[in-house]
Write a protein that holds these residues in place. Structure first.
Motif, PDB file in Angstrom:
ATOM      1  N   GLY A   1       0.838  -1.189   0.000  1.00  0.00           N
ATOM      2  CA  GLY A   1       0.000   0.000   0.000  1.00  0.00           C
ATOM      3  C   GLY A   1       0.877   1.244   0.000  1.00  0.00           C
ATOM      4  N   PHE A   2       0.304   2.365  -0.370  1.00  0.00           N
ATOM      5  CA  PHE A   2       1.068   3.611  -0.410  1.00  0.00           C
ATOM      6  C   PHE A   2       1.654   3.930   0.964  1.00  0.00           C
ATOM      7  CE2 PHE A   2       1.514   8.254  -0.355  1.00  0.00           C
ATOM      8  CZ  PHE A   2       2.321   8.415  -1.469  1.00  0.00           C
ATOM      9  N   GLY A   3       0.888   3.648   2.017  1.00  0.00           N
ATOM     10  CA  GLY A   3       1.353   3.910   3.373  1.00  0.00           C
ATOM     11  C   GLY A   3       1.972   2.698   4.039  1.00  0.00           C
ATOM     12  N   GLY A   4       2.144   1.619   3.301  1.00  0.00           N
ATOM     13  CA  GLY A   4       2.728   0.406   3.880  1.00  0.00           C
ATOM     14  C   GLY A   4       1.698  -0.702   3.961  1.00  0.00           C
TER      15      GLY A   4
ATOM     16  N   GLY B   1      -6.169   7.178   0.053  1.00  0.00           N
ATOM     17  CA  GLY B   1      -6.139   5.735   0.242  1.00  0.00           C
ATOM     18  C   GLY B   1      -7.019   5.251   1.372  1.00  0.00           C
ATOM     19  N   ALA B   2      -7.260   6.120   2.352  1.00  0.00           N
ATOM     20  CA  ALA B   2      -8.110   5.725   3.473  1.00  0.00           C
ATOM     21  C   ALA B   2      -9.563   5.512   3.032  1.00  0.00           C
ATOM     22  CB  ALA B   2      -8.037   6.769   4.582  1.00  0.00           C
ATOM     23  N   LYS B   3      -9.901   5.918   1.810  1.00  0.00           N
ATOM     24  CA  LYS B   3     -11.248   5.712   1.278  1.00  0.00           C
ATOM     25  C   LYS B   3     -11.527   4.249   0.958  1.00  0.00           C
ATOM     26  CE  LYS B   3     -11.820  10.202  -0.961  1.00  0.00           C
ATOM     27  NZ  LYS B   3     -12.006  10.871  -2.264  1.00  0.00           N
ATOM     28  N   ALA B   4     -10.520   3.393   1.030  1.00  0.00           N
ATOM     29  CA  ALA B   4     -10.704   1.980   0.698  1.00  0.00           C
ATOM     30  C   ALA B   4     -11.785   1.333   1.549  1.00  0.00           C
ATOM     31  CB  ALA B   4      -9.391   1.217   0.838  1.00  0.00           C
ATOM     32  N   GLY B   5     -12.005   1.851   2.740  1.00  0.00           N
ATOM     33  CA  GLY B   5     -13.039   1.309   3.616  1.00  0.00           C
ATOM     34  C   GLY B   5     -14.432   1.431   3.035  1.00  0.00           C
ATOM     35  N   GLU B   6     -14.655   2.423   2.164  1.00  0.00           N
ATOM     36  CA  GLU B   6     -15.971   2.626   1.559  1.00  0.00           C
ATOM     37  C   GLU B   6     -15.965   2.409   0.047  1.00  0.00           C
ATOM     38  OE1 GLU B   6     -14.574   5.659   3.101  1.00  0.00           O
ATOM     39  OE2 GLU B   6     -15.063   4.779   5.029  1.00  0.00           O
TER      40      GLU B   6
ATOM     41  N   THR C   1      -3.097   7.382   3.194  1.00  0.00           N
ATOM     42  CA  THR C   1      -3.289   8.822   3.291  1.00  0.00           C
ATOM     43  C   THR C   1      -4.758   9.152   3.549  1.00  0.00           C
ATOM     44  OG1 THR C   1      -1.525   9.080   1.667  1.00  0.00           O
ATOM     45  CG2 THR C   1      -2.908  11.013   2.091  1.00  0.00           C
ATOM     46  N   PRO C   2      -5.041   9.930   4.616  1.00  0.00           N
ATOM     47  CA  PRO C   2      -6.431  10.338   4.868  1.00  0.00           C
ATOM     48  C   PRO C   2      -6.977  11.106   3.666  1.00  0.00           C
ATOM     49  CG  PRO C   2      -5.045  10.841   6.759  1.00  0.00           C
ATOM     50  CD  PRO C   2      -4.122  10.418   5.641  1.00  0.00           C
ATOM     51  N   GLY C   3      -8.222  10.803   3.299  1.00  0.00           N
ATOM     52  CA  GLY C   3      -8.849  11.487   2.182  1.00  0.00           C
ATOM     53  C   GLY C   3      -8.541  10.861   0.837  1.00  0.00           C
TER      54      GLY C   3
END
Length: 185
Positions: A92-95, A124-129, A120-122
């Motif tokens: 992943g971009f953040g690990g 990659g963190a969107k993967a949850g939805e 990254t918030p906003g």
């Protein structure tokens, strides 16, 4: 009046050593106190994820296949209704990205839950939805027997805008979970 300590190398080393020992002892004590509650919170998160990603079930059977934690779900009559598989990907971009993927009996993605993400918030963190049923890149109901890939790589899954690396890591984790699913007896 007390005599002031000399500012010598030995005195400075002794002072710093004493401070370091006190700090280390304090950190060790805090770790000992918080270790169990953190483990319990993580286990509760995993159990909630299992319930969220599987069809209704009455009994779970834990297994480990190829180093992945699996929970096979059965109905009241003992029929297998699906499986929840924990899979991860370090690209992943953040690990590291850790996902719980639920499959129905036919191997279709029933649901998923992100267990660990450093994205990254906003973005990659969107993967949850993003990949949920009503998300733009929905994988729910899809069967990864032919590996799921993003459109940029010739597949048919919409990547998260501006976060193709995270999307690839997520889909790789789902595909890896499916490979484990195929090995469940």
């Amino acid at each position: 009046m007390a005599k002031k300590a000399q500012s010598t190398l030995v005195n400075m080393l002794l002072s710093l050593t004493a401070i370091a020992l006190v700090a280390a002892a304090a950190l060790a004590a805090i770790n000992a106190v918080t270790q169990e509650p953190i483990a319990q919170a993580q286990e509760a998160k995993v159990q909630a994820a299992i319930k969220a990603v599987l069809p209704p079930f009455d009994k779970l059977e834990a297994q480990e296949i190829d180093g992945c934690k699996c929970n096979v779900a059965y109905d009241a009559e003992g029929n297998k209704v699906g499986a929840a598989i924990e899979a991860g990907n370090d690209n992943g971009f953040g690990g590291h990205l850790q996902v719980m993927v639920g499959f129905d009996q036919e191997g279709n993605v029933f649901g998923y839950s992100i267990l660990e993400s450093h994205e990254t918030p906003g973005l990659g963190a969107k993967a949850g939805e993003w990949f949920q049923k009503d998300g733009k890149g929905s994988v729910i109901g899809r069967n990864p027997s032919n590996a799921l890939t993003v459109k940029k790589d010739g597949g048919d899954v919409d990547a998260i805008s501006g976060s193709t690396i995270t999307s690839r890591a997520f889909l790789t984790a789902v595909n890896d979970a499916y490979q484990v699913f195929t090995k469940i007896q």
